[in-house]
Write a protein that holds these residues in place. Structure first.
Motif, PDB file in Angstrom:
ATOM      1  N   GLY A   1       0.826  -1.004  -0.106  1.00 47.87           N
ATOM      2  CA  GLY A   1       0.035   0.027  -0.008  1.00 47.87           C
ATOM      3  C   GLY A   1       0.971   1.183  -0.013  1.00 47.87           C
TER       4      GLY A   1
ATOM      5  N   GLY B   1       1.368   4.838   1.714  1.00 50.27           N
ATOM      6  CA  GLY B   1       1.056   5.508   3.098  1.00 50.27           C
ATOM      7  C   GLY B   1       1.014   7.297   2.652  1.00 50.27           C
TER       8      GLY B   1
ATOM      9  N   TYR C   1       0.818   1.067  -7.717  1.00 50.85           N
ATOM     10  CA  TYR C   1       0.372   0.716  -6.503  1.00 50.85           C
ATOM     11  C   TYR C   1      -1.371   0.617  -6.834  1.00 50.85           C
TER      12      TYR C   1
ATOM     13  N   HIS D   1      -3.280   0.567  -3.770  1.00 51.23           N
ATOM     14  CA  HIS D   1      -3.763   0.568  -2.318  1.00 51.23           C
ATOM     15  C   HIS D   1      -3.242   1.586  -1.821  1.00 51.23           C
TER      16      HIS D   1
ATOM     17  N   ASP E   1      -3.504   4.476   1.745  1.00 56.22           N
ATOM     18  CA  ASP E   1      -3.915   4.562   3.087  1.00 56.22           C
ATOM     19  C   ASP E   1      -3.999   6.032   3.319  1.00 56.22           C
TER      20      ASP E   1
ATOM     21  N   THR F   1      -8.442   3.172   2.090  1.00 50.66           N
ATOM     22  CA  THR F   1      -8.581   3.175   3.411  1.00 50.66           C
ATOM     23  C   THR F   1      -8.530   4.572   4.070  1.00 50.66           C
TER      24      THR F   1
ATOM     25  N   GLN G   1      -3.802  -2.481  12.084  1.00 47.50           N
ATOM     26  CA  GLN G   1      -2.854  -1.682  11.575  1.00 47.50           C
ATOM     27  C   GLN G   1      -1.912  -1.467  12.644  1.00 47.50           C
TER      28      GLN G   1
ATOM     29  N   GLU H   1      -1.464  -5.150   9.305  1.00 49.90           N
ATOM     30  CA  GLU H   1      -0.757  -3.943   8.167  1.00 49.90           C
ATOM     31  C   GLU H   1       0.280  -3.545   9.162  1.00 49.90           C
TER      32      GLU H   1
ATOM     33  N   TYR I   1       2.972  -0.648  10.054  1.00 46.59           N
ATOM     34  CA  TYR I   1       3.303   0.621   9.521  1.00 46.59           C
ATOM     35  C   TYR I   1       4.739   1.107  10.281  1.00 46.59           C
TER      36      TYR I   1
ATOM     37  N   LEU J   1       3.068  -0.246   4.126  1.00 45.81           N
ATOM     38  CA  LEU J   1       2.588   1.249   3.767  1.00 45.81           C
ATOM     39  C   LEU J   1       3.506   2.175   3.552  1.00 45.81           C
TER      40      LEU J   1
ATOM     41  N   ARG K   1       5.709   5.341   2.628  1.00 50.42           N
ATOM     42  CA  ARG K   1       5.346   6.579   2.037  1.00 50.42           C
ATOM     43  C   ARG K   1       6.461   7.212   1.685  1.00 50.42           C
TER      44      ARG K   1
END
Length: 255
Positions: free
Chosen positions: A17, A19, A40, A42, A44, A72, A157, A181, A183, A223, A225
């Protein structure tokens, strides 16, 4: 195509995913556009991040069919008493009729735990969200929700990284059929650790890619980013190499 896990209702959840925490509006828009272009599927976000409208606009402008993007968002505990109103506001900002996953961002006060979870379940019944889950919850709190309502979260998460690797905790989620999930997997890792740099060198990749691939080997959703297109691409490019069982075991010991 990214590998997916099937959530209880049958919705495929992409393991990789994107982020958006701490991405300011303009950056969030550009980064999500770049992520979707790279592949991507997905994304979040959360009410707390204050970038839902930018994320929604990026999904819309990307030209990728909405049904192909798993979105999400998350409910802040302080919004628990008007959860449905908060969700409707999120949907307006995201400019979509539903989200694929709605999470409680972290536990509410004891007296609101069950009623908030019931609000999420009711939004699911209303078709506003396809799946519901939690974030930063312990297995004990998850059991409390399940016992009270007969329905357990699809996802939890939580922070996850080699340093925080907890096989027993992972097993507790697996036993319940709850997807983890993770993070801050890169944030909470020393990417210059010799174990990681050695493995990375051997596979011709970066330490960050090794850490992200390690999550995937355990079926933990990632996730990552970034606002840098080359980093966004590298974080997605995890298919070209496989960690050996020895690699995975060595990374496990960094905890």
């Amino acid at each position: 195509m990214t590998k997916t896990l099937n959530l209880p209702g049958g919705t495929p959840l992409p393991l990789i995913g994107f982020g958006t925490w701490q991405l300011r509006p303009k950056t969030a828009y550009e980064s999500v556009r770049a992520a979707l272009e790279i592949g991507y599927r997905h994304v979040d976000t959360a009410t707390l991040y204050k970038n839902e409208s930018d994320v929604g606009r990026a999904v819309k402008d990307s030209g990728v069919d909405r049904e192909q993007v798993f979105v999400t968002t998350k409910l802040r505990p302080q919004d628990a008493r008007h959860a449905r109103r908060t969700l409707e506001s999120s949907l307006r900002m995201l400019d979509t009729g539903y989200v694929d996953l709605w999470l409680i961002h972290w536990p509410t006060g004891q007296d609101e735990l069950v009623s908030t979870w019931e609000e999420l379940l009711s939004a699911k019944d209303a078709g506003l969200v396809r799946n519901v889950g939690v974030s930063n919850y312990s297995p004990a709190l998850i059991d409390l929700l399940t016992k009270a309502t007969g329905q357990q979260p699809a996802v939890n998460q939580i922070p996850w990284s080699p340093a925080e690797h907890d096989p027993a905790l992972l097993e507790e989620h697996r036993d319940r059929g709850i997807v983890v999930e993770g993070y801050s997997g890169l944030n909470n890792t020393d990417l210059n650790n010799p174990v990681l740099t050695e493995i990375a060198q051997r596979h011709g990749v970066t330490s960050a890619q090794v850490v992200l691939r390690w999550h995937l080997e355990r079926d933990i959703v990632i996730l990552p980013r970034s606002s840098r297109p080359e980093r966004i691409a590298a974080n997605f490019d995890l298919e070209g190499f496989d960690l050996t069982a020895e690699d995975v075991a060595a990374i496990d010991t960094l905890g």
